[in-house]
Design a protein around this motif. Structure first.
Motif, PDB file in Angstrom:
ATOM      1  N   PRO A  10       6.104  -9.278 -11.392  1.00  0.00           N
ATOM      2  CA  PRO A  10       5.337 -10.503 -11.133  1.00  0.00           C
ATOM      3  C   PRO A  10       5.689 -11.071  -9.752  1.00  0.00           C
ATOM      4  O   PRO A  10       6.698 -10.711  -9.165  1.00  0.00           O
ATOM      5  N   ARG A  11       4.863 -11.977  -9.311  1.00  0.00           N
ATOM      6  CA  ARG A  11       5.020 -12.495  -7.961  1.00  0.00           C
ATOM      7  C   ARG A  11       6.400 -13.131  -7.754  1.00  0.00           C
ATOM      8  O   ARG A  11       7.032 -12.951  -6.733  1.00  0.00           O
ATOM      9  N   PHE A  12       6.862 -13.868  -8.753  1.00  0.00           N
ATOM     10  CA  PHE A  12       8.176 -14.505  -8.574  1.00  0.00           C
ATOM     11  C   PHE A  12       9.283 -13.465  -8.429  1.00  0.00           C
ATOM     12  O   PHE A  12      10.195 -13.623  -7.622  1.00  0.00           O
ATOM     13  N   PHE A  15       9.164 -12.198  -4.952  1.00  0.00           N
ATOM     14  CA  PHE A  15       9.670 -13.253  -4.055  1.00  0.00           C
ATOM     15  C   PHE A  15      11.206 -13.319  -4.143  1.00  0.00           C
ATOM     16  O   PHE A  15      11.914 -13.368  -3.138  1.00  0.00           O
ATOM     17  N   LEU A  55      24.157 -21.202  -0.038  1.00  0.00           N
ATOM     18  CA  LEU A  55      23.632 -22.269  -0.898  1.00  0.00           C
ATOM     19  C   LEU A  55      22.211 -21.945  -1.342  1.00  0.00           C
ATOM     20  O   LEU A  55      21.855 -22.132  -2.506  1.00  0.00           O
ATOM     21  N   LEU A  56      21.400 -21.427  -0.416  1.00  0.00           N
ATOM     22  CA  LEU A  56      20.034 -21.056  -0.776  1.00  0.00           C
ATOM     23  C   LEU A  56      20.032 -19.950  -1.818  1.00  0.00           C
ATOM     24  O   LEU A  56      19.247 -19.968  -2.761  1.00  0.00           O
ATOM     25  N   VAL A  59      20.823 -21.368  -5.179  1.00  0.00           N
ATOM     26  CA  VAL A  59      19.662 -22.074  -5.726  1.00  0.00           C
ATOM     27  C   VAL A  59      18.629 -21.059  -6.221  1.00  0.00           C
ATOM     28  O   VAL A  59      18.088 -21.179  -7.325  1.00  0.00           O
ATOM     29  N   LEU A  60      18.389 -20.033  -5.407  1.00  0.00           N
ATOM     30  CA  LEU A  60      17.441 -18.987  -5.793  1.00  0.00           C
ATOM     31  C   LEU A  60      17.847 -18.357  -7.115  1.00  0.00           C
ATOM     32  O   LEU A  60      17.014 -18.088  -7.978  1.00  0.00           O
ATOM     33  N   PHE A  63      17.127 -20.441 -10.165  1.00  0.00           N
ATOM     34  CA  PHE A  63      15.724 -20.256 -10.555  1.00  0.00           C
ATOM     35  C   PHE A  63      15.516 -18.905 -11.225  1.00  0.00           C
ATOM     36  O   PHE A  63      14.807 -18.786 -12.213  1.00  0.00           O
ATOM     37  N   TRP A  67      14.115 -18.071 -14.839  1.00  0.00           N
ATOM     38  CA  TRP A  67      12.935 -17.202 -14.977  1.00  0.00           C
ATOM     39  C   TRP A  67      13.213 -16.049 -15.942  1.00  0.00           C
ATOM     40  O   TRP A  67      12.421 -15.768 -16.831  1.00  0.00           O
ATOM     41  N   THR A  70      13.457 -17.474 -19.580  1.00  0.00           N
ATOM     42  CA  THR A  70      12.244 -18.037 -20.180  1.00  0.00           C
ATOM     43  C   THR A  70      11.129 -17.021 -20.311  1.00  0.00           C
ATOM     44  O   THR A  70      10.309 -17.123 -21.214  1.00  0.00           O
ATOM     45  N   THR A  71      11.096 -16.035 -19.425  1.00  0.00           N
ATOM     46  CA  THR A  71      10.008 -15.054 -19.511  1.00  0.00           C
ATOM     47  C   THR A  71      10.396 -13.858 -20.354  1.00  0.00           C
ATOM     48  O   THR A  71       9.565 -13.009 -20.634  1.00  0.00           O
ATOM     49  N   ARG A  75      15.383  -8.827 -20.810  1.00  0.00           N
ATOM     50  CA  ARG A  75      15.483  -7.669 -21.692  1.00  0.00           C
ATOM     51  C   ARG A  75      15.450  -6.341 -20.933  1.00  0.00           C
ATOM     52  O   ARG A  75      15.924  -5.337 -21.423  1.00  0.00           O
ATOM     53  N   TYR A 107       6.514  -0.556 -20.606  1.00  0.00           N
ATOM     54  CA  TYR A 107       6.101  -1.926 -20.267  1.00  0.00           C
ATOM     55  C   TYR A 107       7.280  -2.899 -20.329  1.00  0.00           C
ATOM     56  O   TYR A 107       7.451  -3.745 -19.465  1.00  0.00           O
ATOM     57  N   TRP A 108       8.120  -2.750 -21.323  1.00  0.00           N
ATOM     58  CA  TRP A 108       9.260  -3.655 -21.447  1.00  0.00           C
ATOM     59  C   TRP A 108      10.556  -2.995 -21.005  1.00  0.00           C
ATOM     60  O   TRP A 108      11.648  -3.417 -21.336  1.00  0.00           O
TER      61      TRP A 108
ATOM     62  N   LYS B   4       4.718 -15.699 -23.722  1.00  0.00           N
ATOM     63  CA  LYS B   4       5.670 -16.260 -22.751  1.00  0.00           C
ATOM     64  C   LYS B   4       5.475 -15.593 -21.397  1.00  0.00           C
ATOM     65  O   LYS B   4       5.435 -16.230 -20.365  1.00  0.00           O
ATOM     66  N   PHE B   8       4.701 -17.664 -17.933  1.00  0.00           N
ATOM     67  CA  PHE B   8       5.580 -17.783 -16.771  1.00  0.00           C
ATOM     68  C   PHE B   8       5.338 -16.731 -15.700  1.00  0.00           C
ATOM     69  O   PHE B   8       5.900 -16.791 -14.636  1.00  0.00           O
ATOM     70  N   PHE B  14       4.291 -19.223 -10.654  1.00  0.00           N
ATOM     71  CA  PHE B  14       4.944 -18.811  -9.412  1.00  0.00           C
ATOM     72  C   PHE B  14       4.960 -19.965  -8.415  1.00  0.00           C
ATOM     73  O   PHE B  14       5.963 -20.297  -7.825  1.00  0.00           O
ATOM     74  N   PHE B  21      11.880 -24.460  -5.788  1.00  0.00           N
ATOM     75  CA  PHE B  21      12.958 -23.801  -5.038  1.00  0.00           C
ATOM     76  C   PHE B  21      13.085 -24.401  -3.640  1.00  0.00           C
ATOM     77  O   PHE B  21      14.164 -24.749  -3.176  1.00  0.00           O
ATOM     78  N   THR B  28      19.534 -29.616  -0.869  1.00  0.00           N
ATOM     79  CA  THR B  28      20.851 -29.074  -0.503  1.00  0.00           C
ATOM     80  C   THR B  28      21.130 -29.338   0.966  1.00  0.00           C
ATOM     81  O   THR B  28      22.208 -29.793   1.342  1.00  0.00           O
TER      82      THR B  28
END
Lengths: 220, 562
Positions: A10-12, A15, A55-56, A59-60, A63, A67, A70-71, A75, A107-108, B4, B8, B14, B21, B28
């Motif tokens: 996925p895009r995230f 990224f 630090l970035l 933070v990344l 997230f 992600w 929650t997604t 797994r 797929y998983w 889910k 997401f 995204f 972010f 920060t």
């Protein structure tokens, strides 16, 4: 089972992967300067970029952890011995005989068992070590009064350094493995486009076709 | 699970995560940038308006024949002044170290310059804050009128002591050859005018003695020279006319004629109330310690950048002086960096001679050899010697045993990275070669000055007599046998602070072969040190590279083979 070109990154995730790669390169470049291995950047600038880069990255990662949890993508990284030996045998012997990679992406389960273990080790061992030591180093002045703080700082710094060497060793092998298989660019493409060839069960294919058709490309 | 993944994995998710972010990254960055710059500035040079005009004082409207007569007039109003001065180190030249217990002070110690005061009194005590101290052992004069008020308080700029007259000033007939303690030709002083001019001490007052320590301009300290009478910002940012324009006493605050600041018991931190709290005080505000921190606090760098925050993290381990005085002996006035007494005494045609082999920045020629003193070396814009220093200086005195096989430390500056009170501090490390008792293995004192004696070295060029006389005058044991040893003497550097743009950069020290390359036993990044982690790490990395290359080679080979 059908082989389809499916968007499994996925895009995230892309990224996350590429910004992480950029930050790791920044940290490597500035970190080696801080360690006195080169003087291509002034020390003060190296301190600044290394600190902000770290630090970035933290933070990344916060997230990214969110992600993954929650997604359900976590797994993909559950270690499995199933097929592990065959993958090891492939890289150790089969690859030289022109054999095909024994693993079919599911797929998983988009990573082969060796990959999953390697990534898991990176995520749960090396990254935490370099972060925790990095944060301890950065916040030295909050714990400088503990007994033998100077010695502890040296231990923290050496662990940080060792973790950095390990991560760079990982990156070396990680990039090299892109050259195995058909071609470098073929390995690279999924992390740019998001699409990779995956074995889909009938149920998965049916679900994707009806609910997320944009994730399916026509089979080649 | 698929639901889910959809929730997401979609475009909106995204966008939201990426946005959040970026926002967090900005927060920060903002957190790192809180707290503003701390600015310390002030002009302490101008004389504050006094409530007394000394020109109108009846006690001063008369002719004075001598310094003590002036002092007596001062005391007629300032009844406690002499008592205060006579209990200060400016007067006693004696100091019992509160930490080490060692008895120090000019009356006690040996240095690597002219060596010692005992037996050389009228020359050395020309810089005593009094009149007529001619015998160290007897102690300073007892008469309150022997205190020299004017050397510190005269504002005519004409009052100066004769270089060889035990603190007396030039009055009446003055020999044409007579010099003042600054080396200038001595002129008769108008004592009445000087007495009516008095004010708070300016740099011209302090400088007459302190800029000429060791018998000449900047000879001794390296960071105290006539360049500080009117320095540029480059030479001294605090004292420059276009800088803070401060006088010595802006930092060396006094209470009852006792001054803050000591070279024996050096303070890096502020006083009790400011220590460790980063508290800072404005110039002139009450403080008891002459240290950088007592004005600038412990976190003087603007915490608006990572580098500023990191610099503030340094202050407990690195003295301010280390980065902010990148070099000393600035402004064209050299300091003596080496003094070899062992070559003194060579004569030409039976006469002493000198060689001038060094031209300093202001154009003056300086001696590099004198029959009276031996060989010298000079330095300008000198890079300091750095050492961990906990503030207490220990002297090697005439009764302490030395090891002549090694370089003898005339004074020691103990400190280590493991001592929480120690900081890395800059020093002038004076290189010396001086006389010692080769049987008892002790440093010796010698009689160098005495134009009319048959013992003084500068008159007779005979070490045996000079040492015997010096040791006798000091009441110290001497075997009668002497030799010369190599010595180091350490002078803490704390003046001639550079403007901020000239302060050392990180790379000055955090680099292979940086300024602190000589200091070990502690962790410091950037020096290219090759530690255990490097050894393990490089093995790991090389193994990875070798594995990759071997694997690649095998793949190529097997493909060709098949």
């Amino acid at each position: 089972m059908t082989e389809r070109l499916v968007k499994i990154y996925p895009r995230f995730e892309r990224f996350w992967h590429w910004s992480q790669a950029l930050l790791i390169f920044t940290l490597f470049f500035t970190g080696t300067a801080l360690h006195g291995l080169h003087a291509l950047i002034p020390f003060g600038a190296a301190v600044t970029f290394h600190t902000f880069g770290a630090l970035l990255l933290v933070v990344l990662w916060i997230f990214a952890i969110f992600w993954h949890l929650t997604t359900g993508h976590w797994r993909h990284y559950v270690p499995s011995a199933d097929g592990l030996l065959r993958v090891i045998r492939f890289y150790a012997i089969g690859i030289f005989k022109g054999e095909h990679h024994p693993y079919r992406k599911a797929y998983w389960r988009k990573h082969n068992p060796l990959q999953a273990i390697a990534y898991l080790a990176l995520k749960v061992v090396l990254f935490p070590v370099i972060w925790i030591t990095g944060i301890a180093y950065l916040t030295y002045n909050f714990w400088e009064h503990v007994p033998d703080a100077g010695l502890w700082l040296e231990i923290v710094a050496n662990l940080h350094l060792l973790a950095a060497y390990a991560i760079i060793s990982f990156v070396t092998i990680h990039v090299y493995l892109l050259t195995t298989g058909h071609s470098f660019s073929e390995h690279l493409r999924p992390m740019i486009s998001g699409y990779d060839v995956v074995d889909l069960s009938q149920a998965e294919e049916a679900y994707l076709a009806s609910d997320e058709p944009e994730r399916l490309q026509r089979a080649e | 699970m698929f639901e889910k993944a959809k929730l997401f994995g979609g475009r909106k998710a995204f966008g939201a995560i990426a946005l959040a972010f970026c926002a967090l990254a900005a927060v920060t960055a903002g957190l790192v940038g809180i707290a503003g710059a701390q600015d310390v500035s002030g002009n302490a040079a101008a004389q504050p308006a006094s409530t007394a005009n000394h020109e109108l004082f009846e006690a001063l409207k008369r002719r004075f024949e001598s310094g003590p007569e002036v002092t007596a007039a001062c005391l007629s109003c300032h009844t406690e002044a002499s008592k205060q001065v006579m209990s200060s180190i400016h007067w006693t030249w004696s100091y019992e170290h509160p930490v080490t217990g060692q008895k120090l002070g000019k009356s006690e110690v040996i240095n690597s310059f002219c060596g010692n005061v005992a037996s050389n009194e009228p020359r050395c005590t020309s810089c005593h804050a009094g009149y007529g101290w001619t015998d160290m052992k007897a102690g300073p004069p007892k008469d309150p009128s022997a205190v020299d008020c004017l050397i510190c308080h005269d504002q005519t700029g004409k009052y100066s002591k004769i270089a060889t007259a035990a603190g007396h000033v030039a009055v009446g007939e003055v020999s044409a050859k007579a010099k003042t303690i600054t080396g200038a030709s001595a002129e008769p002083v108008d004592l009445s005018k000087a007495a009516m001019s008095v004010g708070l001490p300016g740099r011209e007052n302090c400088g007459q003695c302190h800029f000429y320590g060791g018998g000449g301009d900047n000879v001794k300290h390296g960071d105290l020279s006539s360049a500080l009478f009117d320095p540029s910002r480059h030479v001294d940012v605090h004292m420059a006319g276009d800088g803070a324009n401060m006088t010595c006493s802006a930092c060396h605050v006094s209470e009852s004629h006792h001054w803050a600041g000591s070279r024996y018991n050096v303070n890096a931190a502020g006083d009790e109330t400011s220590r460790g709290h980063g508290m800072q005080r404005k110039p002139g505000e009450r403080r008891d310690v002459a240290s950088c921190e007592s004005c600038h606090g412990a976190t003087p760098h603007p915490a608006t950048s990572v580098v500023g925050i990191k610099l503030n993290d340094h202050t407990d381990r690195v003295a301010c002086q280390t980065c902010h005085i990148p070099e000393f002996a600035k402004g064209g006035i050299a300091t003596k960096t080496k003094w070899d007494w062992s070559t003194a005494g060579k004569l030409r045609d039976g006469k002493p001679y000198g060689e001038e082999g060094y031209t300093q920045g202001d154009g003056r020629e300086l001696h590099t050899y004198l029959s009276t003193k031996g060989d010298f070396a000079w330095g300008e814009d000198v890079t300091p010697y750095y050492a961990w220093f906990a503030g207490q200086v220990i002297y090697t005195k005439a009764e302490d045993t030395i090891d002549p096989a090694a370089v003898v430390e005339v004074n020691r500056i103990p400190g280590s990275p493991d001592d929480p009170n120690a900081r890395i501090w800059p020093f002038k490390r004076m290189v010396g070669r001086q006389a010692y008792d080769s049987k008892l293995n002790r440093l010796v004192m010698s009689n160098v000055f005495g134009p009319d004696t048959d013992t003084a070295f500068w008159t007779n060029f005979d070490w045996a007599k000079a040492i015997a006389a010096g040791m006798k005058a000091a009441g110290k044991e001497y075997s009668g046998e002497f030799g010369f040893v190599d010595t180091y003497m350490y002078w803490p550097i704390t003046h001639m602070v550079a403007p901020r743009e000239e302060a050392l950069k990180c790379d000055s020290c955090h680099a292979p072969q940086g300024r602190l390359a000589g200091l070990g036993g502690f962790y410091m990044p950037g020096r290219g040190d090759w530690g255990i982690a490097d050894k393990l790490g490089i093995v790991m990395l090389l193994a990875a590279i070798a594995g990759v290359l071997g694997h690649a080679a095998l793949r190529l080979f097997s493909k060709r083979g098949s």
